[in-house]
Design a protein around this motif. Sequence first.
Motif, short mmCIF file in Angstrom:
data_model
loop_
_atom_site.label_atom_id
_atom_site.label_comp_id
_atom_site.label_asym_id
_atom_site.label_seq_id
_atom_site.Cartn_x
_atom_site.Cartn_y
_atom_site.Cartn_z
N THR A 119 0.85 -1.20 0.00
CA THR A 119 0.00 0.00 0.00
C THR A 119 0.89 1.25 0.00
OG1 THR A 119 -1.66 -1.18 1.28
CG2 THR A 119 -1.81 1.21 1.25
N LEU A 120 0.61 2.26 -0.83
CA LEU A 120 1.35 3.53 -0.89
C LEU A 120 0.85 4.40 0.26
CD1 LEU A 120 3.41 5.27 -2.53
CD2 LEU A 120 1.43 6.22 -3.74
N THR A 121 1.74 4.63 1.26
CA THR A 121 1.33 5.41 2.43
C THR A 121 1.78 6.87 2.35
OG1 THR A 121 3.34 4.74 3.60
CG2 THR A 121 1.37 3.37 3.91
N GLN A 122 2.72 7.14 1.46
CA GLN A 122 3.15 8.55 1.25
C GLN A 122 3.54 8.71 -0.21
OE1 GLN A 122 6.05 10.37 4.03
NE2 GLN A 122 7.10 11.20 2.24
N GLY A 123 3.01 9.76 -0.83
CA GLY A 123 3.26 9.98 -2.24
C GLY A 123 4.69 10.43 -2.54
N THR A 181 11.48 10.57 -2.96
CA THR A 181 11.07 9.58 -1.95
C THR A 181 9.57 9.30 -2.04
OG1 THR A 181 10.66 11.29 -0.28
CG2 THR A 181 12.88 10.34 -0.37
N PHE A 182 9.22 8.07 -1.59
CA PHE A 182 7.79 7.69 -1.34
C PHE A 182 7.82 6.51 -0.36
CE2 PHE A 182 9.16 5.27 -4.99
CZ PHE A 182 8.74 3.98 -4.72
N LYS A 183 6.68 6.23 0.29
CA LYS A 183 6.59 5.16 1.30
C LYS A 183 5.50 4.16 0.90
CE LYS A 183 8.22 7.91 5.24
NZ LYS A 183 7.86 8.40 6.60
N THR A 231 7.80 12.64 -3.27
CA THR A 231 8.27 14.00 -2.93
C THR A 231 9.70 14.17 -3.46
OG1 THR A 231 9.12 13.29 -0.78
CG2 THR A 231 6.85 14.09 -0.85
#
Length: 562
Positions: A538-542, A559-561, A544
Amino acid sequence: MIQLQRVKLSWLRRVGYTLIVVGVVGLGIVFWPKTGALSPWSPGRIIDDNVFYDTNTFSSVQDIQNFINSHTPACDTWGTGPSEYGGGTRAQYAAKRGWHGPPYACLRDYHENPSTKETSFERGGGWFAGGLSVANIIWNVSKEFGINPQVMLVTLKKEQGSLFTDVWPLKSQYKYAMGFACPDSGPGNTANCSSEYAGMYNQLRMAARQFRLYTNRPGEYRYKAGRSNYIQYNTNAACGGSWVYIENQATANLYNYTPYQPNQGALNAYPGTAHCGAYGNRNFWRFFNEWFGSPLNSIRIESPLSVRTEGTGSKLFTDMTITASFTIRNATNQRRDLGTMAIAARDSKWNNYDFGSQRVILEPWQTYTYRVTTKLTKEENYKFWITNYRDGSGWSNNYPESAPGHSREVSTFVQTAPTVTSPVTIQNQRTHVGQSTRIRFTVKNNSPKPVDLGYFGAAITSPSGRNADASFDTVNSLAPGATYTYDREFIPRESGIYKARISGTLDKGTTWTEAQYPVPTPASAGNRAQFTILPNPTLTQGITFSNPSPRAGEPVTTTFKI
């Protein structure tokens, strides 16, 4: 075979003077307390064969004696009781009438020496050395000729009912007690008994012998089973009769012994009389019901023979547990010893593969299910059938009788079972939810004949317990020695541990194999498997950028999470 019998006045008075007619006595009338209207009956089927020939209805001579004791009064052996008709004691009254004096031997006490013809009337009124009781005689002749002792007791009651009620019977009441050799050829169609067969022992033994002769030589006697027979309503032919289709040999035996049927008036008048009536066979049927329950299918197999496996139903395979079963019901008010029940099994070469035998004793009205298991290791055509063994009767494939439409035998082919030669596997061991994968396993036909795999596939249960089956295949004929690989798409809808098993049906869903067919092998891990489906990331942070406005050539960190 009808009786004409002198009876003392005490019996006549108990019946009622207005009903005493010699010609009527010749028809075998016995008067008993009225118990209600006659139950429905069929003139072509008075008693079933399996009841008529069942010699195991009593367990011993003492068992018969106990029955007689419970259906007869205490005896006034010496006639010391007061006479029912005045004139002092019963013995004194008998002397005034010119009858013989005491002792008086009641049915429960009567003994007779078959060789010397001495009876209890000459030997003290009861037991004496060398004498046989009525119970002992009935036991012996029933075993000798294969006749149900209940039939003998009911015939005795039908022909000489006074012996079951009289507390001081005369010797003459035993003379033709079974009505044997007493054809209705006397004056006015009365009984014309032959003195050659007089005496209780002769009467009981010859009656049982005659029933057996009717059975063994049916073509020699007037009334025959399996066809329509004209049967009169009375000794007087002018009273008419009707055509009756006699369904079985036991009923034909009764008509050959007492060759009349009751008309509707006689049926309606039970236990009384009617114009142009005959009562012997009516009374036999009714008395049997009152004492022992229905003479029709009293012991009956009430289900077809079932031979099947838990997983494949009626299609049988080698090395699988086969269960054979059927249900028996005792529809009488008597405890019944059926002897030994078994299911016989033979292959095409008549080799013996019998299932286990069971001794069966049924209490009144009890239902019992015979169920045994076995395994067969050889591919063959087999025949299975219900069989029974009883002392005095030997092996029989017809006893107990089966209810209509219930088969007693099964013939089938037992095939070498196909096996699963590879385990149930999932193509991708790191499958995620929603991702397509494949479910596979392989089956081999080990038989020299084509085999039916039926409708089968991978039955799958999701982590939450929902049905997640892959689509099933239908393979009705897999060639000898061939293999078949089941390969179907599977798309999981949730994450967690899934459980899979090989399942299918060979009988359109009546029975499901549930990991038992095709037969598992060590290589198939019991036809079961489980596997884990991973959750999707699951993508928890878009995305940046470290520098939102970089210049050309400047490094930027993205970066992304998940």
